[in-house]
Design an enzyme around this catalytic site. Structure first.
Site, short mmCIF file in Angstrom:
data_model
loop_
_atom_site.label_atom_id
_atom_site.label_comp_id
_atom_site.label_asym_id
_atom_site.label_seq_id
_atom_site.Cartn_x
_atom_site.Cartn_y
_atom_site.Cartn_z
N GLU A 94 -8.48 -4.28 0.23
CA GLU A 94 -8.09 -2.99 -0.33
C GLU A 94 -6.95 -3.20 -1.32
O GLU A 94 -6.06 -4.02 -1.10
CB GLU A 94 -7.66 -2.04 0.80
CG GLU A 94 -7.39 -0.62 0.36
CD GLU A 94 -7.18 0.32 1.56
OE1 GLU A 94 -6.34 1.22 1.44
OE2 GLU A 94 -7.86 0.13 2.59
N ASP A 96 -4.31 -0.66 -3.27
CA ASP A 96 -3.88 0.74 -3.21
C ASP A 96 -2.95 1.14 -4.34
O ASP A 96 -1.98 0.44 -4.64
CB ASP A 96 -3.13 1.01 -1.90
CG ASP A 96 -4.03 1.00 -0.69
OD1 ASP A 96 -5.23 1.18 -0.85
OD2 ASP A 96 -3.51 0.83 0.43
N GLU A 98 -1.05 4.71 -4.48
CA GLU A 98 -0.84 5.97 -3.79
C GLU A 98 0.39 6.66 -4.38
O GLU A 98 1.41 6.02 -4.62
CB GLU A 98 -0.64 5.75 -2.29
CG GLU A 98 -1.86 5.14 -1.61
CD GLU A 98 -1.68 4.98 -0.11
OE1 GLU A 98 -2.67 5.11 0.61
OE2 GLU A 98 -0.55 4.69 0.33
#
Length: 279
Positions: A94, A96, A98
Site C-alpha cells: 500500500e 498512502d 491521506e
C-alpha cells in the site's frame, strides 16, 4: 504481430484516458459518490451514516498516478480524504496519500505511509504551502522498480527508494489498484483525536478531477508492458538537481513528522532505510 505491438504500446502509454466513467468504479457510499460533468469530476461525500469511495478499474504493476483534488472546506476536523494504492489480500502492499482535516483556519495534515507485505510504520507528515480547499491541486504517486515518489503540483515531497538489495522490503510483485475515499476518523485524525467531527457541518464533500494513470496494466498473468518498448519517463523517474532542491525545501519547511527521526519509537535503532541515502 505488428498490430499486437501497436496495441501493447498504446496500453502502456495511455492506460487511462482521464475520464472517471471509463477509469473508475464507485465501490461504496451509494449516492454519496457521484460522477459528474460527463466523467470529468467525481465527488465524494461524508455524513453521519457513511462516507464513500472509488477505485480504478484496472490494477497495475508500476505506474504513475496523477489526480487533481479539492479538499473539504471549512471545518473538516475528523475527516480523512484519501488517494492511495493498494494490493489485495493478506500481506498487502500500500502507498498512502491521506489528508487529515482540521478545524476552520487550521492547516490540513498530509499523511503518507508505505506498506510492504502488510507492514507499514513508515509515516511522514507534511503541511501544504497553499490552501488545498480553494482550488484543485495535482497529487501524484510515481511507482517504478527503483523508487516511489510522492509529488504535489509536480514538486516531490517524499522518496522511498528500492533498497531490497539491502534487506529493505519494497513493493515489486503485487499489482495495485488506485483507491480514493472520504471517511470519518475522528478517533485519531485531528490533533490525535482531541477534536471531533462536527456533524452539524455535514455533508462534507471532496472533489476529484483529471484522473490520469500511465502504467503497466495487469490481469492475471498478462502484463501490458511485457514485450513493449519500456521508454516512458515514469519508468525510470528519479530526482534531478532541481527536484532534489525542491524536496529539500519542502522537507525543511513543511515536514512535521518523519519516522526516521523518531528515536523514541525505535530505541533499538532506526529502520535500515533511514540509514541509507534518502534521495
Amino acid at each position: 504481430m505488428l498490430k499486437v505491438l501497436v496495441v501493447m504500446a498504446f496500453l502502456l502509454v495511455a492506460s487511462s484516458a482521464g475520464n472517471f466513467n471509463q477509469d473508475a468504479t464507485i465501490t461504496w457510499g451509494g449516492p454519496r459518490a457521484q460522477i459528474q460533468n460527463n466523467g470529468q469530476i467525481l465527488s465524494l461525500s461524508l455524513d453521519n451514516t457513511s462516507g464513500s469511495g472509488f477505485e480504478s478499474k484496472n490494477q497495475f504493476l508500476y505506474a504513475r498516478f496523477d489526480m487533481q483534488l479539492k479538499l473539504v472546506p471549512g471545518n473538516s476536523a475528523g475527516t480523512v480524504t484519501t488517494f492511495f494504492l493498494a494490493s489485495q489480500g493478506p500481506g498487502h502492499d500500500e502507498v498512502d496519500f491521506e489528508f487529515l482535516g482540521n478545524s476552520s483556519g487550521q492547516p490540513y495534515t498530509v499523511h503518507t505511509n508505505i506498506y510492504t507485505k502488510g507492514v507499514g510504520n513508515r509515516e511522514q507528515q507534511f503541511r501544504l504551502w497553499f490552501d488545498p480547499t480553494a482550488a484543485f491541486h495535482t497529487y501524484s504517486i510515481v511507482w517504478n522498480s527503483q523508487r516511489i515518489i510522492y509529488m504535489v503540483d509536480n514538486t516531490p515531497i517524499r522518496v522511498f527508494n528500492n533498497y531490497a538489495a539491502n534487506g529493505v522490503p519494497f513493493p515489486t510483485s503485487q499489482p495495485m489498484k488506485m483507491h480514493a475515499s472520504l471517511w470519518n476518523a475522528d478517533d485519531w485524525a485531528t490533533q490525535g483525536g482531541r477534536v471531533k467531527t462536527d456533524w452539524t457541518k455535514a455533508p462534507f464533500t471532496a472533489t476529484y478531477s483529471n484522473i490520469n494513470i500511465n502504467g503497466c496494466i495487469v490481469s492475471g498473468t498478462w502484463n501490458s508492458c511485457n514485450g513493449a518498448v519500456n521508454n516512458q519517463a515514469w519508468q525510470t523517474q528519479g530526482l534531478d538537481a532541481n527536484a532534489r532542491n525542491r524536496i529539500r525545501w519542502v522537507q525543511s519547511k513543511y515536514m512535521i513528522y518523519n519516522y526516521c527521526d523518531d528515536f523514541k519509537r525505535f530505541p533499538m535503532g532506526r529502520p535500515k532505510e533511514c540509514r541509507l541515502p534518502r534521495f
